[in-house]
Design a protein around this motif. Structure first.
Motif, PDB file in Angstrom:
ATOM      1  N   GLY A 197      10.504   4.195  12.549  1.00 27.19           N
ATOM      2  CA  GLY A 197      10.486   5.255  11.428  1.00 27.19           C
ATOM      3  C   GLY A 197       9.503   4.541  10.512  1.00 27.19           C
ATOM      4  O   GLY A 197       9.189   3.381  10.387  1.00 27.19           O
ATOM      5  N   CYS A 198       9.251   5.187   9.198  1.00 30.24           N
ATOM      6  CA  CYS A 198       8.590   4.598   8.164  1.00 30.24           C
ATOM      7  C   CYS A 198       8.809   5.603   6.966  1.00 30.24           C
ATOM      8  O   CYS A 198       8.810   6.665   6.943  1.00 30.24           O
ATOM      9  N   LEU A 199       8.922   4.892   5.894  1.00 29.92           N
ATOM     10  CA  LEU A 199       9.341   5.580   4.527  1.00 29.92           C
ATOM     11  C   LEU A 199       8.191   6.437   4.276  1.00 29.92           C
ATOM     12  O   LEU A 199       8.294   7.259   3.360  1.00 29.92           O
ATOM     13  N   SER A 200       6.761   6.329   4.576  1.00 30.89           N
ATOM     14  CA  SER A 200       5.705   7.203   4.572  1.00 30.89           C
ATOM     15  C   SER A 200       5.758   8.336   5.380  1.00 30.89           C
ATOM     16  O   SER A 200       4.918   9.180   5.029  1.00 30.89           O
TER      17      SER A 200
ATOM     18  N   ILE B 237       0.721  -1.269   0.128  1.00 24.51           N
ATOM     19  CA  ILE B 237      -0.138   0.001   0.048  1.00 24.51           C
ATOM     20  C   ILE B 237       0.789   1.233   0.056  1.00 24.51           C
ATOM     21  O   ILE B 237       0.376   2.280  -0.410  1.00 24.51           O
ATOM     22  N   GLN B 238       2.192   1.173   0.369  1.00 22.74           N
ATOM     23  CA  GLN B 238       3.198   2.288   0.373  1.00 22.74           C
ATOM     24  C   GLN B 238       3.463   2.698  -0.929  1.00 22.74           C
ATOM     25  O   GLN B 238       4.047   3.851  -1.023  1.00 22.74           O
ATOM     26  N   ILE B 239       3.177   1.724  -1.870  1.00 22.24           N
ATOM     27  CA  ILE B 239       3.301   2.420  -3.441  1.00 22.24           C
ATOM     28  C   ILE B 239       2.059   2.248  -4.117  1.00 22.24           C
ATOM     29  O   ILE B 239       1.673   2.085  -5.286  1.00 22.24           O
TER      30      ILE B 239
ATOM     31  N   GLN C  49       5.694  -6.426  12.688  1.00 22.81           N
ATOM     32  CA  GLN C  49       4.304  -5.793  12.975  1.00 22.81           C
ATOM     33  C   GLN C  49       4.070  -4.570  12.547  1.00 22.81           C
ATOM     34  O   GLN C  49       2.890  -4.025  12.435  1.00 22.81           O
ATOM     35  N   HIS C  50       5.020  -3.552  12.472  1.00 26.62           N
ATOM     36  CA  HIS C  50       4.978  -2.201  11.711  1.00 26.62           C
ATOM     37  C   HIS C  50       4.129  -2.642  10.440  1.00 26.62           C
ATOM     38  O   HIS C  50       3.304  -1.733  10.012  1.00 26.62           O
ATOM     39  N   GLU C  51       4.965  -3.530   9.500  1.00 24.50           N
ATOM     40  CA  GLU C  51       4.513  -3.506   8.214  1.00 24.50           C
ATOM     41  C   GLU C  51       3.114  -4.149   8.033  1.00 24.50           C
ATOM     42  O   GLU C  51       2.412  -3.668   7.167  1.00 24.50           O
ATOM     43  N   MET C  52       2.791  -5.140   8.894  1.00 22.78           N
ATOM     44  CA  MET C  52       1.404  -5.600   8.981  1.00 22.78           C
ATOM     45  C   MET C  52       0.290  -4.639   9.546  1.00 22.78           C
ATOM     46  O   MET C  52      -0.716  -4.521   8.934  1.00 22.78           O
ATOM     47  N   ASP C  53       0.756  -3.577  10.296  1.00 26.11           N
ATOM     48  CA  ASP C  53      -0.185  -2.508  10.699  1.00 26.11           C
ATOM     49  C   ASP C  53      -0.584  -1.562   9.103  1.00 26.11           C
ATOM     50  O   ASP C  53      -1.790  -1.277   9.109  1.00 26.11           O
ATOM     51  N   HIS C  54       0.411  -1.660   8.437  1.00 26.06           N
ATOM     52  CA  HIS C  54       0.249  -0.852   7.109  1.00 26.06           C
ATOM     53  C   HIS C  54      -0.756  -1.593   6.306  1.00 26.06           C
ATOM     54  O   HIS C  54      -1.753  -0.820   5.592  1.00 26.06           O
ATOM     55  N   LEU C  55      -0.999  -2.894   6.432  1.00 27.64           N
ATOM     56  CA  LEU C  55      -1.952  -3.571   5.746  1.00 27.64           C
ATOM     57  C   LEU C  55      -3.333  -3.213   6.146  1.00 27.64           C
ATOM     58  O   LEU C  55      -4.651  -3.593   5.783  1.00 27.64           O
TER      59      LEU C  55
HETATM   60 NI    NI Z   1       6.185   2.144   7.678  1.00 26.08          NI
END
Ligand code: NI
Length: 169
Positions: free
Chosen positions: A93-96, A50-52, A135-141
């Motif tokens: 941190g987060c690339l978004s 989703i970040q792209i 866990q950070h990336e699964m939050d994005h989902l």
């Molecule tokens: Ni992130």
């Protein structure tokens, strides 16, 4: 492979819930290849589709140290089967959300199930940085960002700061 544009807050697409993937095929592998290239280029250690702007339950990651060989990992339809009661803080941190870092407390260990690059189902335990990152990336989902775990004030300040950076760029 191609570099994709990374969405930045407050892009509303980052709040979308991503869809389950039916199967791992060449088209999905091409998406994962693009995601990995985009993540390395950023540079970052994890990226959700989703970040792209692609609302699919797909994550790429590489948490190898700077002096270690690359170790790309791919997670399709990841699920958390178990999470420890014990939690651990980590400065995320987060690339978004460029240049914003803050401490988030999450379960220290989790047990995962996901499909890999070949479409095989894998069960795996995660701890340390791996547990934080998945866990950070699964939050994005789920449309959740790490700043959503912070106070409202900190979250609003973070978004304001990113908007300001974007204007200055
Ligand atoms: Ni992130």
């Amino acid at each position: 492979m191609a570099l994709r544009e990374i969405l930045i807050v407050p892009d509303p697409r980052l709040k979308q819930v991503s869809q389950t993937v039916d199967k791992v095929d060449d088209a999905l592998r091409a998406l994962m290849d693009d995601m990995l290239e985009t993540m390395y280029d950023a540079p970052g250690i994890g990226l959700a589709a989703i970040q792209i702007g692609v609302p699919k339950r797909v994550i790429v990651m590489d948490i190898a140290g700077k002096d270690e060989p690359k170790a790309p990992r791919y997670f399709v339809n990841p699920e958390i089967l178990w999470a420890s009661e014990e939690t651990a803080p980590y400065e995320e941190g987060c690339l978004s959300i460029p240049e914003i870092y803050d401490e988030v407390e999450r379960p220290a260990r989790v047990k995962l199930r996901y499909m890999n690059y070949q479409g095989e189902t894998v069960e795996e335990d995660a701890e340390g940085l791996f547990a934080v990152c998945i866990q950070h990336e699964m939050d994005h989902l789920q449309g959740v960002l790490f700043i959503d775990h912070l106070s409202r004030l900190k979250r609003e300040q973070a978004v304001k700061k990113v908007k300001k950076q974007a204007k200055a760029a």
